[in-house]
Design a protein around this motif. Structure first.
Motif, PDB file in Angstrom:
ATOM      1  N   LEU A  67       0.726  -1.069  -0.470  1.00  0.00           N
ATOM      2  CA  LEU A  67      -0.103  -0.091   0.446  1.00  0.00           C
ATOM      3  C   LEU A  67       0.478   1.160   0.038  1.00  0.00           C
ATOM      4  O   LEU A  67       0.265   2.499  -0.480  1.00  0.00           O
ATOM      5  N   GLY A  68       1.781   1.105   0.447  1.00  0.00           N
ATOM      6  CA  GLY A  68       2.748   2.319  -0.090  1.00  0.00           C
ATOM      7  C   GLY A  68       2.665   3.034   1.641  1.00  0.00           C
ATOM      8  O   GLY A  68       2.980   3.961   1.752  1.00  0.00           O
ATOM      9  N   LEU A  69       2.305   2.060   2.819  1.00  0.00           N
ATOM     10  CA  LEU A  69       2.317   3.093   3.668  1.00  0.00           C
ATOM     11  C   LEU A  69       4.274   3.860   4.207  1.00  0.00           C
ATOM     12  O   LEU A  69       4.905   2.847   4.071  1.00  0.00           O
ATOM     13  N   GLY A  70       4.199   4.510   4.891  1.00  0.00           N
ATOM     14  CA  GLY A  70       5.633   4.471   5.695  1.00  0.00           C
ATOM     15  C   GLY A  70       5.845   4.283   7.008  1.00  0.00           C
ATOM     16  O   GLY A  70       4.695   2.885   7.628  1.00  0.00           O
ATOM     17  N   ARG A  71       6.722   4.139   7.322  1.00  0.00           N
ATOM     18  CA  ARG A  71       7.930   3.512   8.677  1.00  0.00           C
ATOM     19  C   ARG A  71       6.465   3.523   9.918  1.00  0.00           C
ATOM     20  O   ARG A  71       6.656   3.717  10.958  1.00  0.00           O
ATOM     21  N   ILE A  72       6.323   4.832  10.005  1.00  0.00           N
ATOM     22  CA  ILE A  72       5.526   5.418  11.356  1.00  0.00           C
ATOM     23  C   ILE A  72       3.548   5.023  11.540  1.00  0.00           C
ATOM     24  O   ILE A  72       3.775   4.802  11.653  1.00  0.00           O
ATOM     25  N   SER A  73       3.247   4.722  10.119  1.00  0.00           N
ATOM     26  CA  SER A  73       2.370   4.109   9.629  1.00  0.00           C
ATOM     27  C   SER A  73       2.475   2.341  10.343  1.00  0.00           C
ATOM     28  O   SER A  73       0.887   1.774  11.078  1.00  0.00           O
ATOM     29  N   PHE A  75       5.144   1.153  12.324  1.00  0.00           N
ATOM     30  CA  PHE A  75       5.210   1.329  13.989  1.00  0.00           C
ATOM     31  C   PHE A  75       3.806   1.155  14.456  1.00  0.00           C
ATOM     32  O   PHE A  75       3.379  -0.038  15.495  1.00  0.00           O
ATOM     33  N   PHE A  76       3.088   2.286  14.280  1.00  0.00           N
ATOM     34  CA  PHE A  76       1.734   2.171  14.763  1.00  0.00           C
ATOM     35  C   PHE A  76       0.701   0.925  14.903  1.00  0.00           C
ATOM     36  O   PHE A  76       0.295   0.614  15.748  1.00  0.00           O
ATOM     37  N   ALA A  77       0.855   0.397  13.522  1.00  0.00           N
ATOM     38  CA  ALA A  77       0.540  -0.786  12.922  1.00  0.00           C
ATOM     39  C   ALA A  77       0.884  -2.085  13.729  1.00  0.00           C
ATOM     40  O   ALA A  77      -0.182  -3.210  14.616  1.00  0.00           O
ATOM     41  N   ASP A  78       1.485  -2.280  14.497  1.00  0.00           N
ATOM     42  CA  ASP A  78       3.001  -2.965  15.074  1.00  0.00           C
ATOM     43  C   ASP A  78       1.988  -2.751  16.156  1.00  0.00           C
ATOM     44  O   ASP A  78       2.055  -3.587  17.359  1.00  0.00           O
ATOM     45  N   ILE A  79       1.838  -1.828  16.536  1.00  0.00           N
ATOM     46  CA  ILE A  79       1.534  -1.849  18.628  1.00  0.00           C
ATOM     47  C   ILE A  79       0.285  -2.062  18.367  1.00  0.00           C
ATOM     48  O   ILE A  79       0.122  -2.996  19.393  1.00  0.00           O
ATOM     49  N   ILE A  80      -0.901  -1.553  17.697  1.00  0.00           N
ATOM     50  CA  ILE A  80      -2.176  -2.816  17.561  1.00  0.00           C
ATOM     51  C   ILE A  80      -2.090  -4.177  17.431  1.00  0.00           C
ATOM     52  O   ILE A  80      -2.696  -4.245  18.226  1.00  0.00           O
ATOM     53  N   ILE A  81      -1.292  -4.596  17.067  1.00  0.00           N
ATOM     54  CA  ILE A  81      -0.948  -5.938  16.840  1.00  0.00           C
ATOM     55  C   ILE A  81      -0.592  -6.243  18.220  1.00  0.00           C
ATOM     56  O   ILE A  81      -0.738  -7.285  18.633  1.00  0.00           O
TER      57      ILE A  81
END
Length: 176
Positions: A67-73, A75-81
């Protein structure tokens, strides 16, 4: 106070010989499952859950990067998981136990696992004592008790009423 579920190894294994195999699973958030998800799954021998986590993580990261998301996005997805893993760790453990033909025996509320074990075994041993060591239970293999024997716990039946029939219809063929 925490809530613990108690699991026995098999449907027929909930007896005195299997008490050392009982498993107490604390319900709630598991910090180490959040921080070290795959290692926590390995430590608790949740093999299918680990394989599922690895497949999900690979597909998730591939999807986010496509999807071409940035590293910050990411990172927040990793926190949610990771938070999801921390909240669902006990459910994964109960699911794995149920797949291995373990059954849930009881739910115990206690401050820690030692107190939960003590509370569970106090209740469970009273139930087992009532089943296993009940001296007043009737021996199903022996003859039935006889009446009118001194010292017998049964007494003579009450005398029949004058008509000889007991019930709602005192006379055979009478009006109803």
């Amino acid at each position: 106070m925490s809530v613990y579920t108690v699991h026995a190894p098999s449907p027929g294994g909930a007896d005195l010989r299997a008490i050392d195999k009982f498993v107490f699973v604390r319900d709630g958030f598991h910090f180490w499952a959040m921080v070290l998800g795959p290692l926590w799954l390995l430590w608790n021998r949740l093999w299918l859950a680990l394989i599922g986590w690895l497949i999900f993580a690979a597909a998730f990261y591939a999807g986010l990067s496509s999807l071409g998301l940035g590293r910050i996005s990411i990172f927040f997805a990793d926190i949610i998981i990771a938070l999801l893993m921390g909240f669902e760790a006990s459910s994964l453990r109960r699911w794995t136990l149920s797949r291995g033909n373990w059954r849930q025996l009881d739910v115990v509320v206690a401050d820690d696992e030692d107190t939960a074990e003590r509370r569970f075994f106090e209740r469970w041993s009273q139930k087992q004592r009532g089943i296993v060591n009940d001296q007043w239970a009737v021996d199903r293999g022996g003859p039935p008790p006889t009446r009118n024997v001194p010292g017998q716990q049964f007494s003579s039946p009450p005398p029949l009423p004058a008509g000889g029939i007991i019930g709602l219809f005192p006379e055979p063929g009478g009006s109803r």
